[in-house]
Design an enzyme around this catalytic site. Sequence first.
Site, PDB file in Angstrom:
ATOM      1  N   HIS A 243     -23.536   6.239  25.944  1.00  0.00           N
ATOM      2  CA  HIS A 243     -22.986   5.478  24.690  1.00  0.00           C
ATOM      3  C   HIS A 243     -21.859   4.477  25.019  1.00  0.00           C
ATOM      4  O   HIS A 243     -21.084   4.878  26.160  1.00  0.00           O
ATOM      5  CB  HIS A 243     -22.725   6.638  23.642  1.00  0.00           C
ATOM      6  CG  HIS A 243     -24.042   7.248  23.172  1.00  0.00           C
ATOM      7  ND1 HIS A 243     -24.489   6.979  22.016  1.00  0.00           N
ATOM      8  CD2 HIS A 243     -24.661   8.253  23.844  1.00  0.00           C
ATOM      9  CE1 HIS A 243     -25.652   7.835  21.866  1.00  0.00           C
ATOM     10  NE2 HIS A 243     -25.721   8.615  23.008  1.00  0.00           N
TER      11      HIS A 243
ATOM     12  N   SER B 217     -26.741  11.469  36.430  1.00  0.00           N
ATOM     13  CA  SER B 217     -26.168  10.795  37.380  1.00  0.00           C
ATOM     14  C   SER B 217     -24.589  10.383  37.060  1.00  0.00           C
ATOM     15  O   SER B 217     -24.009  11.572  36.786  1.00  0.00           O
ATOM     16  CB  SER B 217     -26.744   9.552  37.302  1.00  0.00           C
ATOM     17  OG  SER B 217     -26.338   9.024  38.580  1.00  0.00           O
TER      18      SER B 217
ATOM     19  N   ASP C  49     -22.134  13.428  27.859  1.00  0.00           N
ATOM     20  CA  ASP C  49     -21.896  14.444  28.183  1.00  0.00           C
ATOM     21  C   ASP C  49     -21.713  14.563  29.719  1.00  0.00           C
ATOM     22  O   ASP C  49     -22.529  13.989  30.409  1.00  0.00           O
ATOM     23  CB  ASP C  49     -22.781  15.327  27.789  1.00  0.00           C
ATOM     24  CG  ASP C  49     -22.966  15.436  26.169  1.00  0.00           C
ATOM     25  OD1 ASP C  49     -22.254  14.906  25.508  1.00  0.00           O
ATOM     26  OD2 ASP C  49     -23.756  16.183  25.668  1.00  0.00           O
TER      27      ASP C  49
END
Length: 377
Positions: free
Chosen positions: A238, A344, A181
Amino acid sequence: MMPLFNVLRSARMLPAVSKKVVSPPMMLRSVRELTNQSKNVYATKEVIIGASQKKKRSWVKWLSVSTLIIGGASYVGYLFTPDWREIVDSKHYYSNWKIRVYLSLPFNTASRVIGGLANQEIPVWLREHLLGGFARMYDCRMDDCVDPDFKNYPSFAAFFNRKLKESTRPISASPLVSPADGTVLHFGKVEDNKIEYVKGHDYDVDKFLGDVDLPQKDELDLYQVVIYLAPGDYHAFHSPARWVANQCRHVPGLLLSVRPTLLSHVPHLFCLNERVVLNGSWRHGFFSMSAVAATNVGDIVVDAEPSLRTNIVRRKTQKIMNTETEIHAPYVSGERVGEFRLGSTIVLVFQAPPTIKFAIKAGDPLRYGQSLVADGV
């Protein structure tokens, strides 16, 4: 024995003891004199104390001024004294004065403190206030979470990596999907072996990834996608594709902020920050996925390399050698790779055919599993 009569007569012959009677005016005058003497004593003491305090204040003042002058001179000297990196390479990015000013701030220490606090257990009665306040401040979407109850998250670290409902993050059938995200900072073709992270600012691929074997094929070009994770975003990352990671490279470094508003002011920032680089291959050749640390985001976890330790105290961080570990980690799209302990940046660098068409643009919000390409891969 002397007769009583003689005793009385002898007593009568003794001189009388005179008793001086002090009149009231004299007593009042004496009291006034004593009072004046006391006032003079106290006044003298106050003068002495005042002089001592004034002297002390003057000493503190001059000490403060001297400290500021010496400290300022030392800092200016630090900024303009050639660093060992400049001596070796006069065009090294560290020669930029803005970088040197920025690097002088204690970001690493602050990040270690924040990282330690994030792992501390929060009392149950306080979780709603702290975690709830954080969620409201950064607009965290708790309706996407498997467990929306703040009281069930023992620490900030647990909250940052809250599990999401599978229905809220369907994995696209596209060959390349978003790994996290976040927000698209930059994407596109890598020109002249340089990665552009914001418009007008780039860095060399080999300085960021290290020594990598890029097979040269006329039918393939090198591409990159840079995704910024804000504090309110889901912090796990992911797999963006079906690929195999065969090397985990840990590059120690600094923990500078990677906020988009700052990236354009500090050249080569991604090359300065601590990062974990996973290098491998996919169906079109080379594939790399890098997790870049930042201020308050020194903790990076990679599930395939449990011995990895980031955000720790080191001597001369810039001089620490990179550590490389050979791994064999096959991934499928959407599979969890690791996590940050706040927000980050994720950087993807990969080879693909020149026919690739991206389905994103800079500034687009992303959810992990969302398609990054429309066609041509």
